[in-house]
Design a protein around this motif. Structure first.
Motif, PDB file in Angstrom:
ATOM      1  N   PHE A   1       9.513 -11.172  -5.469  1.00 27.13           N
ATOM      2  CA  PHE A   1       8.933 -11.157  -4.121  1.00 27.13           C
ATOM      3  C   PHE A   1       8.204  -9.828  -3.880  1.00 27.13           C
ATOM      4  N   ASN A   2       8.820  -8.729  -4.307  1.00 26.31           N
ATOM      5  CA  ASN A   2       8.252  -7.385  -4.161  1.00 26.31           C
ATOM      6  C   ASN A   2       6.894  -7.282  -4.860  1.00 26.31           C
ATOM      7  N   VAL A   3       6.829  -7.780  -6.099  1.00 31.41           N
ATOM      8  CA  VAL A   3       5.601  -7.718  -6.896  1.00 31.41           C
ATOM      9  C   VAL A   3       4.460  -8.478  -6.213  1.00 31.41           C
ATOM     10  N   ILE A   4       4.762  -9.663  -5.689  1.00 34.41           N
ATOM     11  CA  ILE A   4       3.733 -10.500  -5.058  1.00 34.41           C
ATOM     12  C   ILE A   4       3.259  -9.881  -3.739  1.00 34.41           C
ATOM     13  N   VAL A   5       4.202  -9.484  -2.881  1.00 36.22           N
ATOM     14  CA  VAL A   5       3.853  -8.908  -1.573  1.00 36.22           C
ATOM     15  C   VAL A   5       3.057  -7.606  -1.745  1.00 36.22           C
ATOM     16  N   THR A   6       3.511  -6.767  -2.674  1.00 38.89           N
ATOM     17  CA  THR A   6       2.839  -5.482  -2.895  1.00 38.89           C
ATOM     18  C   THR A   6       1.417  -5.676  -3.401  1.00 38.89           C
ATOM     19  N   LEU A   7       1.213  -6.658  -4.272  1.00 39.20           N
ATOM     20  CA  LEU A   7      -0.137  -6.940  -4.771  1.00 39.20           C
ATOM     21  C   LEU A   7      -1.060  -7.360  -3.634  1.00 39.20           C
ATOM     22  N   LEU A   8      -0.592  -8.226  -2.760  1.00 37.97           N
ATOM     23  CA  LEU A   8      -1.408  -8.692  -1.629  1.00 37.97           C
ATOM     24  C   LEU A   8      -1.774  -7.528  -0.709  1.00 37.97           C
ATOM     25  N   ILE A   9      -0.789  -6.667  -0.420  1.00 35.39           N
ATOM     26  CA  ILE A   9      -1.051  -5.533   0.466  1.00 35.39           C
ATOM     27  C   ILE A   9      -1.989  -4.530  -0.195  1.00 35.39           C
ATOM     28  N   ALA A  10      -1.798  -4.295  -1.506  1.00 32.66           N
ATOM     29  CA  ALA A  10      -2.675  -3.376  -2.240  1.00 32.66           C
ATOM     30  C   ALA A  10      -4.122  -3.866  -2.242  1.00 32.66           C
ATOM     31  N   LEU A  11      -4.297  -5.185  -2.359  1.00 33.18           N
ATOM     32  CA  LEU A  11      -5.657  -5.764  -2.329  1.00 33.18           C
ATOM     33  C   LEU A  11      -6.314  -5.550  -0.960  1.00 33.18           C
ATOM     34  N   VAL A  12      -5.525  -5.682   0.108  1.00 33.74           N
ATOM     35  CA  VAL A  12      -6.059  -5.502   1.454  1.00 33.74           C
ATOM     36  C   VAL A  12      -6.414  -4.038   1.731  1.00 33.74           C
TER      37      VAL A  12
END
Length: 418
Positions: free
Chosen positions: A404-415
């Motif tokens: 969950f951490n990996v997915i959420v962090t990737l989305l936030i990093a992209l934004v």
């Protein structure tokens, strides 16, 4: 050790003293030469790496590291006698890693020395039984943090302010969302409260440091803490190695990749190693993002202390210790001060001429401290001890929360960093 309690100093402050001590030593003219480990064939290996001048540079680095480690052990009241045996062994193993990483073919695959350091350490620890006194003399956190203070000399402070604000926003969102998700998963799996608190903090904030800080705040069980730390170290290994390649496959920029690595990999050393696989910009951003999470550690420990003080423990007794503002300062990772100071120093006060003189030496020493740390991580990590545990629920909870951490962090990093 009780006799040394009259002069007590925390590891983070020791790191600041030692790291900045190395920096000021270089600025005062005591510059340790940078050795070369680059080779493509046996002739180059003999004539370049094993040349007298290069061996002298390797020896000089060893002397500096040895003296620094002894000073650190003395200030922390640790067993210096064991260190006199253990550090030379770790150094020699690390040299093999540096030699492997220096090969031209290996360089083409962009494999860093820290991967070989880790591999050599894991190979030894999992096939041979190391004595406990040897493991006790390994100072992984000390080596990583000294390397991070030295890393401050290469990062311009203006970039920290710019990327740090974004990093702090990312850290807040990631820490809150991942912590509550991990807490919810642990609750669903009926994991006890102590393990839940330590595991949630470790996966969401900053790995080992967060687990240790949380354990201190709630007076947690040492065996449970050891289990969580083992989970953090072992899951960090595949993440550290494979995430940079996944980022390349996804076509992510260095900034986004760095933010993703810094926000999702739990150990600071693994973040640095992984960021260095991608490039200088990714290393810079990943380190800054990880520091942004580290800064939240004191606040998180304070919040956890408040919760734990007034909440009922499993046996129904309330915790007695009242949280104070002092807890924030106690839990704050002091080595960040050394990093920021070094960055300020080289951003505004060190001349470009002086910087040019010491840059290669300090960069080489920084890489050496990280390599030593990862050799040590390998030597103290045993897969059998972790997976021999009867209760696999914390492992499942950690892996679910980490995904969950990996997915959420990737989305936030992209934004934030696109």
């Amino acid at each position: 050790m009780s006799s040394s309690k009259t002069f007590s100093i925390s590891e983070d402050w020791v790191v600041v003293l030692l790291g900045l001590g190395i920096v000021f030593l270089a600025l005062s003219g005591v510059i340790v030469p940078k050795p070369s480990f680059s080779w493509s064939n046996t002739t180059e290996l003999t004539e370049k790496v094993f040349a007298i001048k290069n061996l002298s540079a390797i020896g000089s680095q060893f002397v500096l590291v040895f003296v620094t480690a002894i000073a650190g052990a003395t200030l922390l009241g640790k067993n210096v006698k064991s260190l006199l045996v253990v550090l030379p062994v770790v150094y020699v193993l690390t040299l093999f890693a540096l030699l492997a990483a220096g090969n031209a073919v290996v360089k083409d695959y962009n494999l860093e020395a820290v991967i070989f350091s880790l591999g050599i350490g894991l190979l030894i620890s999992n096939f041979f039984r190391l004595p406990q006194w040897f493991k006790n003399a390994l100072s992984t956190e000390l080596y990583v943090k000294i390397g991070l203070v030295l890393l401050g000399t290469t990062i311009i402070f203006g970039d920290i302010l710019r990327a740090g604000s974004l990093g702090l926003i990312q850290a807040l969102v990631v820490v809150l969302s991942v912590w509550y998700f991990a807490f919810w998963v642990c609750k669903k799996l009926k994991i006890d409260k102590e393990m839940t608190m330590m595991l949630s903090s470790a996966v969401s904030i900053c790995g080992v440091s967060a687990a240790i800080a949380t354990s201190g705040a709630i007076k947690g069980d040492a065996k449970k803490l050891s289990y969580v730390i083992s989970l953090v170290l072992i899951t960090a290994v595949p993440m550290m190695i494979f995430m940079p390649y996944i980022a390349e496959w996804l076509g992510l920029s260095q900034e986004v990749t760095g933010a993703w690595l810094g926000g999702s990999i739990d150990t600071t050393g693994a973040v640095v190693a992984s960021g260095s696989l991608v490039g200088d910009k990714a290393l810079e951003i990943s380190t800054i993002v990880k520091f942004s999470q580290n800064v939240l550690l004191g606040i998180a420990a304070f919040a956890i202390s408040i919760y734990w003080t007034y909440a009922k423990s499993v046996d129904g007794e309330t915790k007695q210790e009242k949280p104070t503002l002092k807890i924030i300062w106690d839990r704050f990772p002091k080595f960040v001060i050394g990093f920021v100071f070094a960055s300020l120093l080289f951003s505004f006060f060190v001349s470009s001429e002086s910087n040019a003189m010491v840059k290669d030496s300090l960069k080489s020493l920084q890489g050496l401290w990280f390599a030593l740390a990862f050799t040590s991580i390998g030597l103290e990590t045993n897969f059998k001890e972790l997976f021999g545990q009867e209760n696999k629920k914390p492992l499942y909870a950690f892996l679910i929360a980490q995904t969950f951490n990996v997915i959420v962090t990737l989305l936030i990093a992209l934004v934030l960093f696109s």
